[in-house]
Scaffold this motif. Structure first.
Motif, PDB file in Angstrom:
ATOM      1  N   HIS A 150      49.247  38.660  31.888  1.00 21.53           N
ATOM      2  CA  HIS A 150      48.818  37.262  32.077  1.00 21.53           C
ATOM      3  C   HIS A 150      47.399  37.053  31.563  1.00 21.53           C
ATOM      4  O   HIS A 150      47.117  36.104  30.834  1.00 21.53           O
ATOM      5  N   PRO A 172      51.973  42.847  35.168  1.00 19.52           N
ATOM      6  CA  PRO A 172      52.013  41.382  35.081  1.00 19.52           C
ATOM      7  C   PRO A 172      50.631  40.738  35.071  1.00 19.52           C
ATOM      8  O   PRO A 172      50.402  39.749  34.365  1.00 19.52           O
ATOM      9  N   MET A 173      49.713  41.321  35.831  1.00 21.76           N
ATOM     10  CA  MET A 173      48.365  40.730  35.857  1.00 21.76           C
ATOM     11  C   MET A 173      47.668  40.907  34.502  1.00 21.76           C
ATOM     12  O   MET A 173      47.073  39.965  33.972  1.00 21.76           O
ATOM     13  N   ARG A 227      46.771  36.765  27.765  1.00 19.62           N
ATOM     14  CA  ARG A 227      47.259  35.601  27.032  1.00 19.62           C
ATOM     15  C   ARG A 227      46.099  34.644  26.760  1.00 19.62           C
ATOM     16  O   ARG A 227      45.139  34.581  27.527  1.00 19.62           O
ATOM     17  N   PRO A 228      46.207  33.883  25.662  1.00 15.76           N
ATOM     18  CA  PRO A 228      45.115  32.947  25.345  1.00 15.76           C
ATOM     19  C   PRO A 228      44.854  31.952  26.470  1.00 15.76           C
ATOM     20  O   PRO A 228      43.722  31.498  26.647  1.00 15.76           O
ATOM     21  N   ASN A 229      45.898  31.630  27.227  1.00 16.64           N
ATOM     22  CA  ASN A 229      45.734  30.658  28.316  1.00 16.64           C
ATOM     23  C   ASN A 229      45.670  31.355  29.669  1.00 16.64           C
ATOM     24  O   ASN A 229      45.939  30.743  30.695  1.00 16.64           O
ATOM     25  N   GLY A 230      45.309  32.644  29.673  1.00 17.60           N
ATOM     26  CA  GLY A 230      45.437  33.412  30.906  1.00 17.60           C
ATOM     27  C   GLY A 230      44.153  33.815  31.609  1.00 17.60           C
ATOM     28  O   GLY A 230      44.211  34.488  32.632  1.00 17.60           O
ATOM     29  N   ALA A 231      43.010  33.411  31.079  1.00 14.87           N
ATOM     30  CA  ALA A 231      41.755  33.792  31.750  1.00 14.87           C
ATOM     31  C   ALA A 231      41.722  33.195  33.147  1.00 14.87           C
ATOM     32  O   ALA A 231      42.055  32.030  33.337  1.00 14.87           O
ATOM     33  N   ILE A 232      41.339  33.992  34.103  1.00 10.91           N
ATOM     34  CA  ILE A 232      41.270  33.486  35.476  1.00 10.91           C
ATOM     35  C   ILE A 232      39.920  33.842  36.078  1.00 10.91           C
ATOM     36  O   ILE A 232      39.283  34.829  35.695  1.00 10.91           O
ATOM     37  N   SER A 233      39.505  33.047  37.012  1.00 16.79           N
ATOM     38  CA  SER A 233      38.217  33.273  37.656  1.00 16.79           C
ATOM     39  C   SER A 233      38.332  34.412  38.664  1.00 16.79           C
ATOM     40  O   SER A 233      39.439  34.796  39.066  1.00 16.79           O
ATOM     41  N   ARG A 234      37.179  34.896  39.079  1.00 14.55           N
ATOM     42  CA  ARG A 234      37.187  35.946  40.107  1.00 14.55           C
ATOM     43  C   ARG A 234      37.824  35.434  41.397  1.00 14.55           C
ATOM     44  O   ARG A 234      38.509  36.179  42.105  1.00 14.55           O
ATOM     45  N   ALA A 235      37.569  34.173  41.694  1.00 21.40           N
ATOM     46  CA  ALA A 235      38.128  33.610  42.927  1.00 21.40           C
ATOM     47  C   ALA A 235      39.650  33.577  42.871  1.00 21.40           C
ATOM     48  O   ALA A 235      40.330  33.901  43.855  1.00 21.40           O
ATOM     49  N   VAL A 236      40.193  33.201  41.723  1.00 21.13           N
ATOM     50  CA  VAL A 236      41.652  33.173  41.569  1.00 21.13           C
ATOM     51  C   VAL A 236      42.209  34.593  41.614  1.00 21.13           C
ATOM     52  O   VAL A 236      43.227  34.857  42.276  1.00 21.13           O
ATOM     53  N   GLU A 292      32.420  33.088  32.941  1.00 21.71           N
ATOM     54  CA  GLU A 292      33.714  32.858  33.591  1.00 21.71           C
ATOM     55  C   GLU A 292      34.180  31.421  33.371  1.00 21.71           C
ATOM     56  O   GLU A 292      35.344  31.163  33.075  1.00 21.71           O
ATOM     57  N   ALA A 308      40.824  29.021  28.106  1.00 24.76           N
ATOM     58  CA  ALA A 308      42.231  29.165  28.490  1.00 24.76           C
ATOM     59  C   ALA A 308      42.908  27.806  28.543  1.00 24.76           C
ATOM     60  O   ALA A 308      44.053  27.640  28.082  1.00 24.76           O
ATOM     61  N   ALA A 315      44.972  36.076  44.266  1.00 25.79           N
ATOM     62  CA  ALA A 315      46.234  36.694  43.828  1.00 25.79           C
ATOM     63  C   ALA A 315      46.317  38.143  44.319  1.00 25.79           C
ATOM     64  O   ALA A 315      47.368  38.603  44.789  1.00 25.79           O
ATOM     65  N   ALA A 339      43.422  26.504  25.055  1.00 29.19           N
ATOM     66  CA  ALA A 339      44.577  27.182  24.437  1.00 29.19           C
ATOM     67  C   ALA A 339      45.884  26.627  24.993  1.00 29.19           C
ATOM     68  O   ALA A 339      46.865  26.471  24.257  1.00 29.19           O
ATOM     69  N   PHE A 350      51.440  36.491  41.651  1.00 23.63           N
ATOM     70  CA  PHE A 350      51.045  36.778  43.045  1.00 23.63           C
ATOM     71  C   PHE A 350      50.206  35.665  43.694  1.00 23.63           C
ATOM     72  O   PHE A 350      49.992  35.696  44.893  1.00 23.63           O
ATOM     73  N   LEU A 351      49.711  34.711  42.905  1.00 23.41           N
ATOM     74  CA  LEU A 351      48.877  33.678  43.529  1.00 23.41           C
ATOM     75  C   LEU A 351      49.760  32.810  44.430  1.00 23.41           C
ATOM     76  O   LEU A 351      50.723  32.211  43.959  1.00 23.41           O
TER      77      LEU A 351
END
Lengths: 251, 354
Positions: free
Chosen positions: A108, A104-105, A111-120, B142, B149, A124, B152, B73-74
């Protein structure tokens, strides 16, 4: 001139669930050099593993069935383990399932809208890790001063997978299948960071055992896995690889 | 016909429509242009008050699109902390039409949007949403990946949705005097950049420029999705602070009046644009300020409930009752709930009050 005495063996307790079976077979077959360690297993298989809990500072069985399973696996009459009982603890498998985390990670994040920061990602990952009781126990042991390592439950085995049964874990996350080392690296790092912050050494699944994004190579399926549709357990050869990675980490 | 007023409905007359009904007896405040049902895919953006609308729609089983869901999981609290599930996209509050247009241009790669990144104490901040990550981003890469994101998500959301609910918040804004980049918040009031009076320029947009900007934004939206309808609201929440020489109370009146007029004009001009009077329901003298908290700024839950009560009642009056969609309740990604959890970055300005 007196002969030099050998350094005393370090005591190592490998705590886990049914994945301990492949480790035991690997050790019995001499696939891993465990010289220098006095190794003991502790844990329970299947549902009994969920009946182990941290009580009064020690990892204990909560039911007679679990107690029986523990004694059978341990073979030395050790009903419970506490942080001071061994030089080193290795939690192996122990329900920290990479097949629940990675697909799942990775899906996610692909996906084009799925980039997440290291903090996020860290937040998670921390939720995932701390949602596993054995991980919390490992962290408690480390907090109590024990030397602790954690090797998670490996990814499902390619070639054995039943996609209907594993739908929730794999089939619904097709973008994860295209993941490679660079995509998995931040996840391994996040897991490692969460454990490190708690004083626990994390031992990731070796990258060269992984294929098609989120699967363990079919070579590491245990005997009879195909007939049993056992995607979870791995061969002694795989356990040997993991153990060598663990030994490298703790050395 | 003796005169044209004789044939009008009661709602056209103050005494029967307002004076005799009292604030809680009012009805028919809104005659919606189009049906909004649980089957519609709804995206929300704008000022703080838009968060109330998205929550109420979700609670009723409406199909609110979370185009940029939190990762698996968040935890909910962390999702809110990182501004997931608050608007349909992770833009943070979009207070001004200029910011809306800027985000749309970025999402659809139309027109030049100046490039600017803020950096402070080794952390990186996005001037388009400087508080989207509480401690900023670890690296510029980042930050840029996260912005991609969101772009998009906007593109996907706009192309997928049937309805955009946009809440107009402010006429006052700040921009880069050299590049024209519009900032979400005044530099210096949030981490990331020190205020530079030579570089950071205040702008209190007038009606004509706002109408032009909103016209551009609406055309851009419809070019991407000809089926998209737009429901405008005006935030009833007063300004936290004004950068004009006016008193904050009169500055609020000016700002909100311009935005209210703008929303009305746009609804008259475009058949696919409607205006929902949440602003009047909270701020009109008929309601005697009863929906404001003691600070006379924050809106109490009773006000939100009354606003949304009118929303659903007027939809039902005109189009009939809509049954909630069970499927719509299963929305992807974490969402943030709780009355204290509204994300109003403009509140930052409160910290700078004398």
């Amino acid at each position: 001139m007196p002969s030099q005495s050998k350094p005393p063996k370090k005591t190592l307790c490998i705590i886990g669930d049914s994945h301990l079976g492949s480790v035991k077979r690997a050790l019995d077959a001499g696939l891993v050099d465990m010289a220098g360690f006095d190794t003991e297993f502790w844990g329970a298989q299947g549902p009994a593993f969920r009946q182990l809990n941290l009580i009064d500072g020690a990892y204990r069985a909560q039911t007679p069935q679990a107690a029986e399973a523990v004694l059978q696996i341990n073979g030395r009459g050790r009903a419970h383990v506490a942080p001071g009982d061994f030089d080193i603890f290795l939690f192996y498998g122990a329900r920290l399932r990479m097949a629940e985390f990675m697909p799942p990670m990775l899906h996610h994040m692909a996906r084009p809208n799925g980039a997440i920061s290291r903090a996020v990602l860290a937040a998670a990952t921390e939720r995932f890790v701390r949602g596993t009781r054995a991980a919390r126990v490992a962290m408690h042991f480390a907090e109590a001063g024990a030397r602790v390592y954690f090797a998670p439950t490996p990814l499902f085995t390619d070639g054995v997978i039943d996609f209907e049964k594993a739908r929730w874990a794999v089939r619904d996350f097709p973008l994860a299948w295209a993941a490679d080392v660079p995509q998995r690296a931040p996840l391994w790092q996040a897991l490692s960071d969460i454990f490190a912050a708690a004083g626990v050494g994390f031992v990731p699944q070796p990258e060269d055992t992984i294929c098609r994004g989120v699967f363990t190579k079919a070579d590491y399926a245990p005997e009879g896995a195909l007939d049993a549709r056992d995607v979870v357990h791995k061969s002694p050869e795989f356990a040997a690889l993991m153990m060598r990675a663990c030994l490298a980490a703790l050395n | 016909m003796a005169n044209p007023y004789q044939s009008l409905h009661d709602t056209a007359f103050w005494r029967p429509a307002v004076a005799e009904k009292g604030p809680l007896g009012l009805s028919g405040l809104w005659t919606p242009k189009f049906r909004i049902g649980p089957q519609d895919k709804i995206i929300t953006a704008g000022s703080c008050f838009a968060q109330h609308i998205s929550r109420a729609l979700r609670a009723r089983g409406y199909n609110w699109l979370n185009a940029e869901p939190a990762p698996p999981f968040l935890p909910k609290a962390a999702a809110q902390q990182f501004n997931y599930g608050i608007f349909s996209f992770r833009t943070g509050n979009i207070y001004t039409p200029a910011m809306l247009l800027q985000w749309l241009r970025l999402a659809f790669e139309t027109g030049d949007v100046p490039d600017e990144i803020w950096q402070q104490d080794g952390r990186f901040f996005d001037p388009l949403r400087p508080v989207i990550e509480p401690d900023g981003f670890a690296t510029e890469a980042e930050l840029r990946a996260a912005r991609q994101a969101t772009q998009a998500a906007i593109a996907q959301g706009v192309k997928t949705a049937n309805l955009l609910v946009f809440t107009l918040g402010l006429t006052e804004g700040w921009e880069n005097a050299q590049t024209g980049l519009h900032y979400a918040l005044c530099p210096g009031t949030v981490p990331g950049a020190a205020f530079d009076p030579d570089l950071h320029r205040f702008n209190n947009a007038d009606f004509a420029s706002l109408a032009r900007i909103m016209g551009q934004a609406l055309r851009l939206l419809r070019a991407q999705n000809p089926r998209l309808r737009v429901l405008l609201t005006v935030s009833p929440v007063p300004l936290t602070a004004t950068a004009t020489p006016q008193h904050v109370l009169t500055a609020t009146s000016h700002s909100k009046s311009v935005l209210r007029a703008l929303a009305g004009e746009l609804a008259l001009k475009y058949r696919y644009v409607d205006y929902f009077p949440s602003y009047e329901i909270i701020t009109h003298p008929v309601f005697r300020g009863m929906f404001f908290a003691p600070n006379m700024r924050s809106v109490e839950q009773a006000g939100v409930d009354t606003v949304m009560g009118h929303f659903f009642a007027d939809q039902a009056r005109v189009f009939g009752v809509s049954a909630p969609s069970p499927k719509a309740k299963e929305l992807p990604g974490a969402t943030a709930d709780g009355e204290d959890d509204l994300r109003c970055e403009e509140e930052m300005l409160g910290a700078f009050a004398k």
